[in-house]
Design a protein around this motif. Sequence first.
Motif, PDB file in Angstrom:
ATOM      1  N   ALA A 191       0.793  -1.411   0.000  1.00 25.48           N
ATOM      2  CA  ALA A 191      -0.025   0.028  -0.005  1.00 25.48           C
ATOM      3  C   ALA A 191       0.856   1.109   0.046  1.00 25.48           C
ATOM      4  O   ALA A 191       0.517   2.204  -0.693  1.00 25.48           O
ATOM      5  N   GLU A 192       1.891   1.289   0.817  1.00 22.46           N
ATOM      6  CA  GLU A 192       2.875   2.427   0.695  1.00 22.46           C
ATOM      7  C   GLU A 192       3.506   2.672  -0.603  1.00 22.46           C
ATOM      8  O   GLU A 192       4.055   3.639  -0.632  1.00 22.46           O
ATOM      9  N   GLU A 193       3.628   1.595  -1.164  1.00 22.38           N
ATOM     10  CA  GLU A 193       4.165   1.914  -2.482  1.00 22.38           C
ATOM     11  C   GLU A 193       3.243   2.427  -3.770  1.00 22.38           C
ATOM     12  O   GLU A 193       3.799   2.548  -4.845  1.00 22.38           O
ATOM     13  N   GLY A 194       2.044   2.596  -3.254  1.00 18.19           N
ATOM     14  CA  GLY A 194       1.180   3.214  -4.101  1.00 18.19           C
ATOM     15  C   GLY A 194       0.316   2.232  -5.179  1.00 18.19           C
ATOM     16  O   GLY A 194      -0.254   2.629  -5.854  1.00 18.19           O
ATOM     17  N   MET A 195       0.275   1.014  -4.442  1.00 18.82           N
ATOM     18  CA  MET A 195      -0.383  -0.141  -5.458  1.00 18.82           C
ATOM     19  C   MET A 195      -1.863   0.315  -5.117  1.00 18.82           C
ATOM     20  O   MET A 195      -2.388   0.608  -4.294  1.00 18.82           O
ATOM     21  N   THR A 196      -2.677   0.339  -6.382  1.00 22.64           N
ATOM     22  CA  THR A 196      -4.211   0.145  -6.212  1.00 22.64           C
ATOM     23  C   THR A 196      -4.744  -1.063  -5.670  1.00 22.64           C
ATOM     24  O   THR A 196      -4.331  -2.241  -6.046  1.00 22.64           O
ATOM     25  N   MET A 197      -5.296  -1.035  -4.494  1.00 20.49           N
ATOM     26  CA  MET A 197      -5.525  -2.235  -3.843  1.00 20.49           C
ATOM     27  C   MET A 197      -7.241  -2.329  -3.482  1.00 20.49           C
ATOM     28  O   MET A 197      -7.773  -1.473  -2.774  1.00 20.49           O
ATOM     29  N   LEU A 198      -7.693  -3.458  -3.568  1.00 17.77           N
ATOM     30  CA  LEU A 198      -9.272  -3.609  -3.257  1.00 17.77           C
ATOM     31  C   LEU A 198      -9.068  -5.047  -2.319  1.00 17.77           C
ATOM     32  O   LEU A 198      -8.617  -6.166  -2.765  1.00 17.77           O
ATOM     33  N   CYS A 199      -9.304  -4.794  -0.826  1.00 17.43           N
ATOM     34  CA  CYS A 199      -9.113  -5.939   0.040  1.00 17.43           C
ATOM     35  C   CYS A 199     -10.321  -6.134   0.820  1.00 17.43           C
ATOM     36  O   CYS A 199     -10.885  -5.360   1.210  1.00 17.43           O
ATOM     37  N   VAL A 200     -10.935  -7.328   0.526  1.00 15.73           N
ATOM     38  CA  VAL A 200     -11.850  -7.790   1.336  1.00 15.73           C
ATOM     39  C   VAL A 200     -11.196  -8.445   2.477  1.00 15.73           C
ATOM     40  O   VAL A 200     -10.279  -9.168   2.474  1.00 15.73           O
ATOM     41  N   SER A 201     -11.587  -7.701   3.649  1.00 18.90           N
ATOM     42  CA  SER A 201     -10.584  -7.964   5.176  1.00 18.90           C
ATOM     43  C   SER A 201     -11.543  -7.781   6.103  1.00 18.90           C
ATOM     44  O   SER A 201     -12.250  -6.610   6.000  1.00 18.90           O
ATOM     45  N   HIS A 202     -11.658  -8.260   7.123  1.00 15.86           N
ATOM     46  CA  HIS A 202     -12.387  -7.849   8.555  1.00 15.86           C
ATOM     47  C   HIS A 202     -11.191  -7.513   9.363  1.00 15.86           C
ATOM     48  O   HIS A 202     -11.342  -7.303  10.570  1.00 15.86           O
ATOM     49  N   GLU A 203     -10.038  -7.145   8.859  1.00 15.28           N
ATOM     50  CA  GLU A 203      -8.854  -6.723   9.749  1.00 15.28           C
ATOM     51  C   GLU A 203      -9.072  -5.478   9.849  1.00 15.28           C
ATOM     52  O   GLU A 203      -8.480  -4.563   9.329  1.00 15.28           O
ATOM     53  N   MET A 204      -9.493  -5.090  11.078  1.00 10.33           N
ATOM     54  CA  MET A 204      -9.846  -3.661  11.342  1.00 10.33           C
ATOM     55  C   MET A 204      -8.701  -2.417  11.486  1.00 10.33           C
ATOM     56  O   MET A 204      -8.607  -1.368  10.987  1.00 10.33           O
ATOM     57  N   GLY A 205      -7.605  -3.213  12.186  1.00 11.20           N
ATOM     58  CA  GLY A 205      -6.387  -2.546  12.268  1.00 11.20           C
ATOM     59  C   GLY A 205      -5.856  -2.109  10.794  1.00 11.20           C
ATOM     60  O   GLY A 205      -5.322  -1.119  10.718  1.00 11.20           O
ATOM     61  N   PHE A 206      -5.778  -3.128   9.928  1.00  5.71           N
ATOM     62  CA  PHE A 206      -5.294  -3.203   8.599  1.00  5.71           C
ATOM     63  C   PHE A 206      -6.017  -1.958   7.929  1.00  5.71           C
ATOM     64  O   PHE A 206      -5.790  -0.980   7.110  1.00  5.71           O
ATOM     65  N   ALA A 207      -7.523  -1.874   8.168  1.00  7.87           N
ATOM     66  CA  ALA A 207      -8.291  -0.925   7.429  1.00  7.87           C
ATOM     67  C   ALA A 207      -7.971   0.466   7.847  1.00  7.87           C
ATOM     68  O   ALA A 207      -7.749   1.387   7.183  1.00  7.87           O
TER      69      ALA A 207
END
Length: 261
Positions: free
Chosen positions: A204-220
């Motif tokens: 993400a820090e490198e600027g990638m376009t990302m769609l993440c299905v995730s319930h990891e709230m810390g990550f979100a």
Amino acid sequence: MLTSVSAIRHVPSLPMTNDPTAVEMVGVNKWYGTFHVLKNIDLTIQRGEKLVICGPSGSGKSTMIRCINRLEEHQQGRIVVDGIELTGDLKKINEIRRDVGMVFQHFNLFPHLTVLENLTLAPIWVRKMRRKEAEQVAMHYLDRVKIPDQAHKCPGQLSGGQQQRVAIARSLCMSPKIMLFDEPTSALDPEMVKEVLDTMVSLAEEGMTMLCVSHEMGFARQVADRVVFMDQGEIVEINTPAEFFSSPHHERSKLFLAQIL
Ligand code: ADP
Ligand code: MG
């Protein structure tokens, strides 16, 4: 502040257009037989944006992201990925699949191939890269996900967290423009979740376009520009992570958060 352990230096291939839109979904509907699984989905994702998609099991999250690289077909509406509209045109579908990486819950590595062979397969056969170059690229990404020493093992000899990092490295070997993640940490033992999330944070820090299905709230909270909440085939709420987790707008979002937090 983003904290990352592993730092992937991603070199995305140049966008084919100057269009800042990476993915556009307009009025997308899909049915499995008579079951209406996606209902009037409207979603635009800008290049470099990070979206986290959450919602109850069965709400259509996997189906929605699988439509983006045509692992599932929508029946109504438009999906445009990197300027290419998804229709029945196989040539265009293959073009999109080359540029859209996908990481699944269960890794989906080829069990009979070594890690290195898993990583070089698509670059050699799809990108027509020479084996030697493909192996150099593969080692570069294995290094980035911190498992260069596992290159000659088969996936079954690796831990779940290592296998998932191989899966991420495998996608990166194709220089994707967009990465889709479908619950990449939900099949992992708790102690392995962090190493995979760290890899995703650095991406993400490198600027990638990302769609993440995730319930990891810390990550979100850490990486998402927007959180997309789905329920019963609909996008119910799109919000910033800060607001979604502290004061969600919709009753259904509140109910969902009360169950998972
Ligand atoms: P989620 O990822 O949010 O859990 P899915 O997109 O996997 O949801 O599934 C949404 C709904 O569609 C669920 O009710 C599921 O049972 C159903 N479904 C998923 N895949 C298929 C399929 N291939 N055929 C029929 N129904 C399906
Ligand atoms: Mg799913």
